[in-house]
Design an enzyme around this catalytic site. Sequence first.
Site, PDB file in Angstrom:
ATOM      1  N   GLY A  46     -15.157  -9.988 -14.764  1.00  0.00           N
ATOM      2  CA  GLY A  46     -15.207  -8.931 -14.329  1.00  0.00           C
ATOM      3  C   GLY A  46     -14.784  -8.470 -13.300  1.00  0.00           C
ATOM      4  N   GLN A  51     -10.268  -4.957  -6.333  1.00  0.00           N
ATOM      5  CA  GLN A  51      -9.558  -6.121  -6.797  1.00  0.00           C
ATOM      6  C   GLN A  51      -8.281  -5.011  -7.930  1.00  0.00           C
ATOM      7  OE1 GLN A  51     -12.320  -8.321  -9.700  1.00  0.00           O
ATOM      8  NE2 GLN A  51      -9.923  -9.002  -9.192  1.00  0.00           N
ATOM      9  N   CYS A 105      -9.253 -15.924 -11.854  1.00  0.00           N
ATOM     10  CA  CYS A 105      -9.749 -14.533 -11.750  1.00  0.00           C
ATOM     11  C   CYS A 105      -8.602 -12.985 -11.688  1.00  0.00           C
ATOM     12  CB  CYS A 105      -9.836 -14.790  -9.706  1.00  0.00           C
ATOM     13  SG  CYS A 105     -10.063 -12.861  -8.934  1.00  0.00           S
ATOM     14  N   LEU A 106      -8.931 -12.457 -11.974  1.00  0.00           N
ATOM     15  CA  LEU A 106      -7.973 -11.790 -12.347  1.00  0.00           C
ATOM     16  C   LEU A 106      -6.655 -10.955 -11.874  1.00  0.00           C
ATOM     17  CD1 LEU A 106      -9.619  -9.114 -14.716  1.00  0.00           C
ATOM     18  CD2 LEU A 106      -8.203 -11.210 -15.313  1.00  0.00           C
ATOM     19  N   HIS A 147     -19.781 -14.492  -8.371  1.00  0.00           N
ATOM     20  CA  HIS A 147     -17.767 -13.857  -8.005  1.00  0.00           C
ATOM     21  C   HIS A 147     -17.552 -12.871  -7.894  1.00  0.00           C
ATOM     22  CE1 HIS A 147     -13.690 -14.707  -9.481  1.00  0.00           C
ATOM     23  NE2 HIS A 147     -13.244 -13.685  -9.346  1.00  0.00           N
ATOM     24  N   GLU A 148     -18.543 -12.027  -7.942  1.00  0.00           N
ATOM     25  CA  GLU A 148     -18.647 -10.357  -7.991  1.00  0.00           C
ATOM     26  C   GLU A 148     -18.188 -10.167  -6.520  1.00  0.00           C
ATOM     27  OE1 GLU A 148     -15.437  -9.431  -9.797  1.00  0.00           O
ATOM     28  OE2 GLU A 148     -15.707 -10.918 -11.247  1.00  0.00           O
ATOM     29  N   HIS A 151     -15.845 -10.801  -4.346  1.00  0.00           N
ATOM     30  CA  HIS A 151     -14.922 -10.242  -3.310  1.00  0.00           C
ATOM     31  C   HIS A 151     -14.569  -9.342  -2.848  1.00  0.00           C
ATOM     32  CE1 HIS A 151     -11.740 -10.942  -6.338  1.00  0.00           C
ATOM     33  NE2 HIS A 151     -12.127 -11.799  -7.397  1.00  0.00           N
TER      34      HIS A 151
HETATM   35 ZN    ZN Z   1     -11.981 -12.253  -9.327  1.00  0.00          ZN
END
Ligand code: ZN
Length: 174
Positions: A46, A51, A105-106, A147-148, A151
Site C-alpha cells: 500500500g 509518502q 512501511c516503504l 496502516h495507510e 498515514h
Molecule cells: Zn506506510
Amino acid sequence: MAIRTIVQDGDPILKKVCRPVTNFDDRLHTLLDDMKETLRDAQGYGLAGPQVGVMRRVFISLDEREAPLDENGEIREDWEAPMLEFINPEILENSQETETMYEGCLSFPGHNAAITRPAKVKVKAQDRYGNWFTLEGEGMLARCICHENNHLDGITIMDLAESFYEDDYPDGEE
Ligand code: ZN
C-alpha cells in the site's frame, strides 16, 4: 505514468495531517496512476499520498481478494494484483477480533513493527471520480487499510509498534 520518490524516515511530512481531496480531476488521476506505478516498482502492498509528498487524503492498496492460488495454497507468482483506490476514506467499523503481526512501511525500510490491528474493517471512501463506495476488508487488506489510513493522520508504524525487529544483512547472508 511516472515513478515518484518515496518520502523517507525523518521527513516531517510523514507526521502531518492531510487535507481532503476536493478536485476529482486529471491531476488526481495522474497522482493515482503514478502512485500505482511507484507501489509496483517498490513491491509494496500500500501507499499513501504523503509518502509521495502529497498532503491529501488518498491511498492505494493491492487487492488480493480474487488471487489465484497454486497447489501449495500460495498466490500464483505470475499473477499481478489489481489495486484499490481510496479517496477521503473513513473507517466505519473495526472488528472486535484483532490480530498482531509484523508489518513494514516503504517510508521506514528495514523496520518491522509488531502492531495489533482489527482483523476486519469496513471503510467508506470515494473513487477517482468522486463516487462513494463501502468496502469490507479482512486480513492483509484490513491491515493495509488501517496502516495507510493512519498515514493520512501523520501516524506511522514507528508510533504504533509494540516491538520491532530490524532487517540486517551481515556479510555472507542473503
Ligand atoms: Zn506506510
